[in-house]
Enzyme design. Structure first.
Site, PDB file in Angstrom:
ATOM      1  N   ASN A 211      22.587 -27.932  94.350  1.00 27.10           N
ATOM      2  CA  ASN A 211      23.509 -29.156  94.620  1.00 27.10           C
ATOM      3  C   ASN A 211      23.304 -29.801  95.774  1.00 27.10           C
ATOM      4  OD1 ASN A 211      24.019 -28.750  91.917  1.00 27.10           O
ATOM      5  ND2 ASN A 211      26.215 -28.149  92.236  1.00 27.10           N
ATOM      6  N   GLY A 212      23.401 -30.970  96.032  1.00 24.52           N
ATOM      7  CA  GLY A 212      23.484 -31.452  97.419  1.00 24.52           C
ATOM      8  C   GLY A 212      22.240 -32.253  97.792  1.00 24.52           C
TER       9      GLY A 212
ATOM     10  N   LYS B 218      38.824 -48.067  83.443  1.00 19.80           N
ATOM     11  CA  LYS B 218      38.673 -47.005  82.298  1.00 19.80           C
ATOM     12  C   LYS B 218      37.851 -48.033  81.407  1.00 19.80           C
ATOM     13  CE  LYS B 218      39.899 -44.097  83.377  1.00 19.80           C
ATOM     14  NZ  LYS B 218      40.171 -43.540  84.585  1.00 19.80           N
TER      15      LYS B 218
ATOM     16  N   GLU C 212      43.468 -49.787  87.323  1.00 22.51           N
ATOM     17  CA  GLU C 212      43.106 -48.601  86.377  1.00 22.51           C
ATOM     18  C   GLU C 212      42.657 -48.895  85.011  1.00 22.51           C
ATOM     19  OE1 GLU C 212      42.002 -45.874  86.968  1.00 22.51           O
ATOM     20  OE2 GLU C 212      42.512 -44.494  85.488  1.00 22.51           O
TER      21      GLU C 212
ATOM     22  N   HIS D 111      43.911 -68.753  91.777  1.00 20.14           N
ATOM     23  CA  HIS D 111      42.879 -69.004  92.988  1.00 20.14           C
ATOM     24  C   HIS D 111      41.421 -68.611  92.838  1.00 20.14           C
ATOM     25  CE1 HIS D 111      46.535 -69.293  95.567  1.00 20.14           C
ATOM     26  NE2 HIS D 111      46.903 -68.255  95.203  1.00 20.14           N
TER      27      HIS D 111
ATOM     28  N   GLU E 132      34.155 -48.423  82.429  1.00 15.88           N
ATOM     29  CA  GLU E 132      33.471 -47.269  82.471  1.00 15.88           C
ATOM     30  C   GLU E 132      33.101 -46.631  81.299  1.00 15.88           C
ATOM     31  OE1 GLU E 132      34.636 -44.093  84.949  1.00 15.88           O
ATOM     32  OE2 GLU E 132      36.980 -44.367  84.337  1.00 15.88           O
TER      33      GLU E 132
ATOM     34  N   ARG F  63      29.618 -32.893  85.280  1.00 14.33           N
ATOM     35  CA  ARG F  63      29.061 -33.192  86.692  1.00 14.33           C
ATOM     36  C   ARG F  63      27.893 -33.819  86.769  1.00 14.33           C
ATOM     37  NH1 ARG F  63      31.783 -29.644  90.758  1.00 14.33           N
ATOM     38  NH2 ARG F  63      30.219 -30.452  92.103  1.00 14.33           N
TER      39      ARG F  63
ATOM     40  N   TRP G 102      22.312 -34.617  88.111  1.00 10.70           N
ATOM     41  CA  TRP G 102      22.484 -35.924  88.249  1.00 10.70           C
ATOM     42  C   TRP G 102      21.696 -36.291  89.353  1.00 10.70           C
ATOM     43  CZ3 TRP G 102      23.878 -39.672  91.679  1.00 10.70           C
ATOM     44  CH2 TRP G 102      24.895 -40.706  91.388  1.00 10.70           C
TER      45      TRP G 102
ATOM     46  N   LYS H 207      31.763 -36.770  87.042  1.00 10.33           N
ATOM     47  CA  LYS H 207      32.896 -36.695  87.261  1.00 10.33           C
ATOM     48  C   LYS H 207      33.274 -36.094  88.742  1.00 10.33           C
ATOM     49  CE  LYS H 207      37.037 -35.101  85.486  1.00 10.33           C
ATOM     50  NZ  LYS H 207      37.601 -36.547  85.446  1.00 10.33           N
TER      51      LYS H 207
ATOM     52  N   CYS I 131      25.932 -32.774  89.793  1.00  9.83           N
ATOM     53  CA  CYS I 131      25.021 -31.486  89.295  1.00  9.83           C
ATOM     54  C   CYS I 131      25.905 -30.288  89.219  1.00  9.83           C
ATOM     55  CB  CYS I 131      23.952 -31.383  90.470  1.00  9.83           C
ATOM     56  SG  CYS I 131      22.771 -32.581  90.819  1.00  9.83           S
TER      57      CYS I 131
HETATM   58  C1  G6P Z   1      34.337 -40.395  89.970  1.00  7.32           C
HETATM   59  C2  G6P Z   1      34.962 -40.274  88.363  1.00  7.32           C
HETATM   60  C3  G6P Z   1      36.335 -41.243  88.701  1.00  7.32           C
HETATM   61  C4  G6P Z   1      37.414 -40.437  89.779  1.00  7.32           C
HETATM   62  C5  G6P Z   1      36.292 -40.599  91.149  1.00  7.32           C
HETATM   63  C6  G6P Z   1      37.378 -39.704  92.202  1.00  7.32           C
HETATM   64  O1  G6P Z   1      33.841 -41.542  90.243  1.00  7.32           O
HETATM   65  O2  G6P Z   1      34.166 -40.632  87.711  1.00  7.32           O
HETATM   66  O3  G6P Z   1      36.845 -40.792  87.411  1.00  7.32           O
HETATM   67  O4  G6P Z   1      38.265 -41.138  89.578  1.00  7.32           O
HETATM   68  O5  G6P Z   1      35.182 -39.849  91.010  1.00  7.32           O
HETATM   69  O6  G6P Z   1      37.209 -38.472  91.966  1.00  7.32           O
HETATM   70  P1  G6P Z   1      38.154 -37.351  92.610  1.00  7.32           P
HETATM   71  O7  G6P Z   1      37.792 -35.872  91.644  1.00  7.32           O
HETATM   72  O8  G6P Z   1      38.344 -37.248  93.840  1.00  7.32           O
HETATM   73  O9  G6P Z   1      39.543 -37.810  91.969  1.00  7.32           O
END
Ligand code: G6P
Length: 612
Positions: free
Chosen positions: A99-100, A491, A487, A510, A494, A27, A73, A607, A2
């Site tokens: 928020n929270g 990517k 990674e 395995h 997601e 956010r 969110w 994010k 949020c």
């Molecule tokens: C969320 C984002 C990711 C990110 C992760 C950690 O899940 O969608 O892209 O890698 O948080 O975020 P940070 O801000 O701690 O790197």
């Protein structure tokens, strides 16, 4: 998650709030709303959906200030209009954005209902609006500060909040406990936000609130204080982000813009940090003397999502170059393990946003047990950046797309600097230090080359279109290629919503080899290093089972080994993963575009994950 934004001053708040919400939408983005005070009356507009829907829904006469806004969110309650913020008390006097999570919301709700208060939403936040109103009605509060303090003394949980009151139309009262709030200082106007991105374009002077702190902002300034009304002293900081970084410009999406920015973001991560004389790295922010740094025998890296995978690469760099045992772990797992914290371990917390709740909790757990924690963080002044004992800012600039790209590569660059720094205090020879520094300096040009090649040939886009049609994709790699594969898969899934899974190449036998068939494409990292032959054998095993292969390699592989090769420039072996990550970012991007996904705001994600 949020986002919060607020404005007090002579301008109409609504356009400023909408602009701020647009910048904060990464956010959280399932509903949005704003409230302004217009001639002593509260005007509220909320939508279930995006900020753009809110903007479209806003009548021209939606004028006035102060105002507060929110993009949500959902945690408590579905993303409906009723549950969207701001929340208002029954008399329509008080509006709150939050928020929270308020942990005792149910209990507070029951008490308020027993006093005859009617609720219109399922949210925890609405209780705060009613509590602030009750502070005036029955709690003896005379001004908004007192009323907010009265309300928050009853609240258990995490919050960043902003409150407006029609009876005090010259001010916003804000508070922080576990969820970021910062004030933006303007000329005869003030701003508030949960995130610095909302303020770029208005001011660079900001004040970060600490947990347990409140502030009253008026057009003329601000005052900070605690829940028990003691004033606190704050020093404003300067933000180094510019508005260009927070805007999509000529690019179709933030994701592709941020991929393209990597040559520059890596230059910024390196700026002022290369010590050519001693072939090492200057990292002044670590706050470690040479003696202290030499006493560490181990390194433990913590982060979530892409930050954790960058940490995997960081651990390998530190082992390779500093010859210290190093491991990386998901901060969310670590914090719940009652971890053993050792005085001779250097802990590294990695976070782009500096706000991820699990990473922050891990840092706090470590510090409580006497652990020394440094941070690798993008957002200056963020909670984790301020919590750690020192660190490295990656200076990647605003990263607006939910999927991390430039922050990932810049974090790995920061780890390379840290590894050289620790290594050169130990046994890393000057020539070896120099080799890595030269490799780092060459990276921006090599990434330009990857981006230019793709513009010219469209190879990655073509591959992405093909594999986006499959139900699942396997990503594999060995040693340094393994975090790249993790990674890459992250990517891909997601942003495209196509299932993707990463495996260490040697683990294929395995289990996952059973999945290999003409239907399952494999994306394989095949650098030209000492493990090349092993990687070639893995490809042969896949091809023998008719699995399609896309290889990332430094030279074209034969048709027997790979259907397609994405050829990338070669760096030093320790730094190759940085270059290999870039085509995988483009692969995910083009797959998402081909499938018409919401590239920058994938469903269900946010994010910065500031709730558990
Ligand atoms: C969320 C984002 C990711 C990110 C992760 C950690 O899940 O969608 O892209 O890698 O948080 O975020 P940070 O801000 O701690 O790197």
């Amino acid at each position: 998650m949020c986002g919060i934004v607020g404005y007090v001053g002579a301008q109409d708040a609504a356009p400023i709030l909408i602009e701020g919400l647009n910048r904060l939408e990464y956010r959280g983005y399932d509903s949005a709303g704003i409230a302004v005070i217009q001639r002593g009356q509260l005007k509220v507009r909320k939508v279930s959906g995006r900020v753009a829907d809110l903007q479209a829904d806003l009548p021209a006469r939606f004028k006035g200030a102060p105002g507060i806004g929110h993009t949500r969110w959902a945690t408590h309650g579905e993303p409906t209009v009723d549950n969207a913020h701001p929340h208002v008390d029954s008399a329509g006097r008080i509006a709150v954005v939050h928020n929270g999570i308020i942990e005792n919301a149910e209990e507070l709700r029951a008490k308020l209902q027993a006093d005859g208060v009617e609720f219109t939403s399922q949210t925890d936040t609405e209780t705060v609006a009613h509590l602030v109103a009750a502070a005036f009605r029955t709690g003896g509060a005379e001004d908004l500060e007192q009323a907010v303090r009265y309300a928050l003394r009853q609240v258990v949980g995490a919050y960043g909040i902003a409150v407006v009151d029609t009876e005090h139309p010259d001010r916003i009262v804000v508070a922080r406990n576990g969820s970021p709030v910062l004030l933006g200082i303007g000329e005869k106007e003030m701003f508030v936000a949960s995130d610095v991105a909302a303020l770029v374009g208005h001011t660079r002077q900001v004040v970060y609130l600490d947990d347990g702190e409140l502030a009253t902002i008026t057009a003329g300034g601000y005052r900070t204080f605690t829940l028990d009304a003691r004033s606190t002293a704050k020093t404003p900081s300067e933000v180094d982000w510019d508005v260009v970084g927070a805007e999509v410009g000529d690019h179709a999406h933030f994701l592709v813009k941020e991929i393209a920015e990597q040559p520059r973001s890596i230059e910024r991560a390196l700026r002022g940090r290369l010590d050519e004389r001693f072939n090492t790295a200057h990292l002044g922010g670590l706050n470690l003397t040479v003696r202290e740094a030499r006493e560490f025998r181990r390194v433990k890296i913590l982060g979530c999502g892409s930050a954790c995978y960058a940490g995997d690469l960081g651990a390998q760099l530190i082992e390779d170059l500093a010859r210290m045992p190093a491991t990386s772990e998901s901060a969310s797992e670590f914090r719940y393990r009652n971890p053993v914290v050792e005085p001779d371990t250097l802990y590294v917390a990695v976070s782009q946003s500096g706000e991820t709740v699990d990473t922050l909790a891990a840092v706090q757990e470590l510090q409580r047990k006497g652990g020394r924690v440094i941070g690798i963080v993008n957002v200056v002044g963020s909670t984790i950046a301020r919590q750690v004992d020192g660190g490295i800012y990656i200076h990647a600039g605003p990263e607006m797309s939910v999927a991390a790209t430039k922050s990932f590569t810049s974090t790995v660059v920061a780890f390379a600097l840290l590894a050289v720094h620790l290594g050169r205090m130990r046994d890393l020879a000057p020539t070896e230090g120099r080799r890595i520094l030269d490799g780092l300096v060459a990276l921006p040009g090599q990434i330009e080359q990857i981006l230019d090649d793709e513009k010219r040939t469209g190879t990655i886009e073509a591959v992405a279109r093909e594999i986006a049609q499959r139900p699942s994709v396997l990503f594999i790699g060995r040693r340094r290629g393994w975090p790249v594969a993790k990674e890459g898969a992250q990517k891909f899934k997601e942003v495209s919503y196509v299932h993707a899974e990463a495996y260490a190449s040697a683990e294929l036998k395995h289990g996952p080899l059973a999945l290999v068939s003409p239907e399952l494409p494999t994306v394989a990292c095949v650098p030209d290093d000492d493990l090349h032959e092993k990687n070639v054998s893995t490809l042969a095993e896949i091809r023998a089972r008719k699995g399609p292969v896309v290889a990332l390699a430094h030279r074209e592989l034969s048709a027997e080994l790979a259907d397609r090769t994405i050829v990338i420039p070669q760096s030093e072996p320790e730094l190759d993963p940085i270059l290999m990550s870039v085509p995988l970012q483009l692969l995910a991007y083009h797959a998402a575009v081909a499938l018409e996904r919401d590239v920058d705001r994938p469903r269900n994600l946010a994010k910065s994950v500031t709730v558990e």
